[in-house]
Design an enzyme around this catalytic site. Structure first.
Site, PDB file in Angstrom:
ATOM      1  N   TRP A 249      -4.150  10.896  -2.796  1.00  0.00           N
ATOM      2  CA  TRP A 249      -3.142  11.160  -3.688  1.00  0.00           C
ATOM      3  C   TRP A 249      -2.821  12.735  -4.096  1.00  0.00           C
ATOM      4  CZ3 TRP A 249       0.314   7.372  -5.141  1.00  0.00           C
ATOM      5  CH2 TRP A 249       0.181   6.194  -4.918  1.00  0.00           C
TER       6      TRP A 249
ATOM      7  N   HIS B 205     -16.718   8.036  -7.858  1.00  0.00           N
ATOM      8  CA  HIS B 205     -16.967   6.453  -8.045  1.00  0.00           C
ATOM      9  C   HIS B 205     -16.394   6.145  -9.404  1.00  0.00           C
ATOM     10  CE1 HIS B 205     -20.638   7.119  -5.484  1.00  0.00           C
ATOM     11  NE2 HIS B 205     -19.666   7.010  -4.526  1.00  0.00           N
TER      12      HIS B 205
ATOM     13  N   THR C 248     -19.669   2.980  -4.739  1.00  0.00           N
ATOM     14  CA  THR C 248     -18.790   1.491  -5.303  1.00  0.00           C
ATOM     15  C   THR C 248     -18.227   0.645  -4.214  1.00  0.00           C
ATOM     16  OG1 THR C 248     -17.166   3.262  -5.777  1.00  0.00           O
ATOM     17  CG2 THR C 248     -18.474   2.795  -7.405  1.00  0.00           C
ATOM     18  N   ASN C 249     -18.097   1.352  -2.920  1.00  0.00           N
ATOM     19  CA  ASN C 249     -17.528   0.544  -1.928  1.00  0.00           C
ATOM     20  C   ASN C 249     -17.900  -0.912  -1.656  1.00  0.00           C
ATOM     21  OD1 ASN C 249     -15.475   0.384   0.126  1.00  0.00           O
ATOM     22  ND2 ASN C 249     -16.789   0.591   1.647  1.00  0.00           N
TER      23      ASN C 249
ATOM     24  N   VAL D 247       4.005   0.354  -6.053  1.00  0.00           N
ATOM     25  CA  VAL D 247       4.890  -0.369  -6.926  1.00  0.00           C
ATOM     26  C   VAL D 247       5.255   0.555  -8.245  1.00  0.00           C
ATOM     27  CG1 VAL D 247       4.068  -2.259  -8.455  1.00  0.00           C
ATOM     28  CG2 VAL D 247       3.688  -2.348  -5.997  1.00  0.00           C
TER      29      VAL D 247
ATOM     30  N   GLU E 287       0.781  -1.034   0.161  1.00  0.00           N
ATOM     31  CA  GLU E 287       0.073  -0.091  -0.014  1.00  0.00           C
ATOM     32  C   GLU E 287       0.832   1.040   0.022  1.00  0.00           C
ATOM     33  OE1 GLU E 287      -2.387   3.181   0.260  1.00  0.00           O
ATOM     34  OE2 GLU E 287      -2.932   1.216  -0.440  1.00  0.00           O
TER      35      GLU E 287
END
Length: 587
Positions: free
Chosen positions: A70, A506, A551-552, A233, A40
Site C-alpha cells: 500500500w 503482524h 499471523t498468516n 471498496v 482486491e
C-alpha cells in the site's frame, strides 16, 4: 464519485483478497448455488506467470517491492511520555494473496495456550482443541505425519533441517545449544522452549500462497466466482442497520454492488478503516469527521496488537553466508520463557537471520532478531485522517505501552549479546552492532537500480581489509550506539530499544471477537459485526489477542473456520449445524 444504482447481486461479497479473502472465496464458491464476488485492490497473480519475486524463497524482493504494498501507509511505533514518535513506512500487502504473497513464508501456529486465551477472552469455540482440526486440514506437512499435522491440505509446509543450514545458521544453533536450549525438530510439534528449524509455506523452492493454493485453476474457472482485482471498496452500503452491499472503485468509477452477506477481509488496518468510513465505530470519532452513524462500536480500530522486535547485527564471513541449498534467509529460531511480569511459557522468540536484505550488503549482514511472542501492550489504534476512501488511515502501534514488554526486550537484547559473544558466533561474524530499521535503512532496502549500484559498491569495500570494514561498519552501516555502550548503560539500552523497536508486520485485533458484555468487542464468535445484520469481518483483526506466531497461518485458520460455519448454515440444520462448527471438537 456517487455510486450508480445496483446492477449486480451476489450472495457473498468478500472485501479483500488476502490470506482470509482468498480462502473464503475458494470455500464458499465450492457450493455451486453461491454467487461469490472477491474484490482486491491490488494486482492479480496469473497462475501461469507468477512474478519471480513472489515465487522466490527469499521474500525480500517481494515485501520491499513498491508495486506490492500500500502506498503512503505509515505507522508510529512507540509513545514516549505519551507522545507518538515519527511515523514510519508500514509495509502491508496490496496484491492478490495479501501477506501470503509477499511475507517471509513462516507457517507457525503458535502455542495451544494462545487459542485457549482466545476462548478465555470470550471467543467461544476458538480454544486449541477446536482450532487444531482446522490447522491440520489446511496443510500438507512434508516432514511430519502425526496427530498434530495434516497430509492433504492446500498449503504445503516444510523445514530446512540443520544439515542444510549455512555456516551462520549453524553458528547461531551452536550458540543456542551452549546456552542450554534443546533441539526441537518440529516448531509446530512439541510446544516447549528450544531451538528448531523454521516451518515455511514453501515447496520445491517456491512460495505457496493462498492466491495459488486456494485459487487454483479449477477454482478460478467456476462460473459462480467473480474475482475483481485493481478494485478498491470505498464504503459499505446499508438499509438501516443491515449491510446490503458495497461501493466499489475501479479506477475513477464508482459502482454499487449488492450482496446477501458482506465479508470484510481487508486486514487489521484496512478492515477497521472501512468500517469507520461506513459509519461503524466510536461515535465521537465518526462525528468529528461528519460520518453518519450506523452502529456505535467503540472497539473498532482499538486494541491494535503487534509483535515488538529489536535486532543485533554483524558482518558475516564469506564462507558462512547464505548457501545454495535454499534462498530462504531464516532457517533457525528459538522460543524461550522470559518469566517476566507473569508472561506465559514461550513468550519470546529469537531468529537467526542469515541475509538481511535483497542487495549485496544484505548478503553480508546477519542479525539476531528478538521479538515478544505474547505482548502485553494492546493500546494500538487505527483511526481515520479523512472520510475520503483514498486517504490512508492513521496507525499508532504503541508497541511498548506496557513496561513489561520493554523489560522483556531489554532481557532479550542481553540474551542476544551473550549469543553473539559465543565462540561459534565469533568464528563466523565480526563487528556486531545494535541494529535499527531506520529511515535510511528502509530507503536503501527498497528495490531500485540506484540502490543496487550503491550496495554493490559498499559490499566490495566491506569485503576488503579488516580495518576498512570495521570503519565502514561503524560509520556507514551501523551509525548508532555501540554494543558495549548499551551493555554498560541500562538507561541507554532502554532508550535505544524505544527508538529502534519496530513491529514485524503482524498487525491484528482491531475488530476483535469477544463476549456480548465486552464493550470493546466488535465481532462475536461467528465474526458477525455487533449491531449490524449481514456483515462479518474475517481476518487477523478479529483475533482476541495476537498469538505467539506469524499471523498468516492463524488468519487462514480463521477464514477456514468461518467458512465452515457459513456453509453449515446453508445445509440442513441451519443454525444448529453452524453452532456445532464452533463447539469444542477432538482433533
Amino acid at each position: 464519485m456517487p455510486a450508480t444504482s445496483p446492477s449486480e447481486h451476489f450472495d457473498y461479497i468478500i472485501v479483500g483478497g488476502g490470506s482470509a479473502g482468498c480462502v473464503l472465496a475458494s470455500r464458499l464458491s465450492a457450493k455451486a448455488a453461491n454467487r461469490v464476488l472477491l474484490c482486491e485492490a491490488g494486482a492479480d497473480i496469473s497462475l501461469d506467470n507468477v512474478p519471480p519475486a513472489i515465487l522466490d524463497s527469499y521474500p525480500g524482493t517481494a515485501y520491499l517491492n513498491p508495486d506490492y504494498i500500500w502506498p503512503e501507509l505509515q505507522a508510529t511505533t512507540v509513545r514516549i511520555d505519551g507522545v507518538a514518535g515519527r511515523a514510519r513506512k508500514y509495509e502491508q500487502a496490496r496484491i492478490l494473496g495479501g501477506g501470503s504473497s509477499i511475507n517471509g513464508q513462516f507457517f507457525n501456529r503458535g502455542a495451544p495456550s494462545d487459542y485457549d486465551a482466545w476462548e478465555a477472552h470470550g471467543a467461544r469455540g476458538w480454544d486449541w482443541q477446536s482450532v487444531l482440526p482446522i490447522f491440520k486440514r489446511m496443510e500438507t506437512d512434508i516432514d511430519f505425519h502425526d496427530a498434530l499435522h495434516g497430509t492433504d491440505g492446500p498449503i504445503r509446509v516444510r523445514r530446512i533441517f540443520p544439515e542444510q543450514w549455512s555456516g551462520h545458521a549453524r553458528a547461531v544453533a551452536a550458540a543456542l545449544e551452549a546456552q542450554g536450549y534443546d533441539y526441537l525438530p518440529d516448531q509446530n510439534g512439541e510446544f516447549r522452549d528450544g531451538y528448531f528449524p523454521i516451518a515455511i509455506s514453501n515447496f520445491n523452492e517456491r512460495r505457496v500462497s493462498v492466491a495459488t493454493a486456494y485459487l487454483d485453476a479449477a477454482t478460478r474457472s467456476l462460473p459462480n466466482l467473480t474475482i475483481r482485482t485493481g478494485t478498491e471498496v470505498a464504503s459499505l452500503v446499508f438499509d438501516g442497520t443491515r449491510c446490503t452491499g458495497v461501493v466499489i472503485q475501479e479506477g475513477d468509477k464508482g459502482k454499487r454492488v449488492s450482496g446477501g452477506e458482506i465479508i470484510v477481509s481487508s486486514g487489521a488496518i484496512g478492515s477497521p478503516a472501512l468500517l469507520l468510513r461506513s459509519g461503524i465505530g466510536p461515535v465521537a470519532h465518526l462525528r468529528d469527521l461528519g460520518i453518519d452513524i450506523v452502529a456505535g462500536l467503540p472497539g473498532v480500530g482499538r486494541n491494535l496488537m503487534e509483535h515488538p522486535s529489536i535486532a543485533l547485527a554483524s558482518f558475516i564471513d564469506d564462507g558462512a553466508r547464505i548457501n545454495d541449498v535454499t534462498r530462504h534467509h531464516i532457517r533457525v529460531g528459538a522460543r524461550y520463557s522470559s518469566k517476566i511480569g507473569g508472561a506465559p511459557q514461550g513468550d519470546m522468540l529469537i531468529l537467526g537471520v542469515t541475509k538481511t536484505s535483497w542487495h549485496a550488503v544484505g548478503r553480508r549482514i546477519g542479525t539476531l532478531l528478538n521479538y515478544v511472542n505474547n505482548p502485553f501492550s494492546k493500546r494500538g489504534e487505527v483511526t481515520l485522517q479523512s472520510r475520503d476512501w483514498r486517504v490512508r488511515p492513521n496507525v499508532a502501534l504503541n508497541l511498548l505501552d506496557d513496561e513489561r514488554d520493554l523489560d522483556r526486550l531489554v532481557d532479550g537484547f542481553q540474551r542476544m549479546a551473550l549469543l553473539q559473544a559465543s565462540a561459534s558466533m565469533q568464528a563466523v561474524t565480526k563487528d556486531p552492532f545494535p541494529a535499527s530499521y531506520s529511515e535510511k535503512v528502509r530507503q536503501v532496502a527498497m528495490l531500485s537500480a540506484k540502490n543496487r549500484f550503491i550496495t554493490d559498491v559498499l559490499a566490495k569495500l566491506l569485503d576488503g581489509p579488516a580495518p576498512l570494514r570495521s570503519f565502514l561498519m561503524r560509520r556507514v552501516v551501523a551509525g548508532g550506539p555501540t554494543l558495549d555502550e548499551l551493555l554498560t548503560d541500562d538507561k541507554a539500552l532502554r532508550a535505544f530499544i524505544r527508538s529502534a523497536c519496530v513491529g514485524v508486520w503482524h498487525a491484528s485485533c482491531t475488530c476483535r471477537m469477544g463476549a456480548a458484555d465486552d464493550p470493546l468487542a466488535v465481532t462475536d464468535e461467528f465474526a458477525r459485526v455487533r449491531g449490524v445484520a449481514g456483515l462479518r469481518v474475517v481476518d487477523a483483526s478479529i483475533f482476541p489477542v495476537v498469538p505467539g506466531a506469524n499471523t498468516n497461518a492463524p488468519t487462514i485458520m480463521v477464514a477456514e473456520k468461518i467458512a465452515d460455519g457459513l456453509l453449515s448454515m446453508q445445509s440442513d440444520g441451519g443454525a444448529i449445524a453452524a453452532a456445532n462448527v464452533f463447539s469444542r471438537n477432538d482433533p
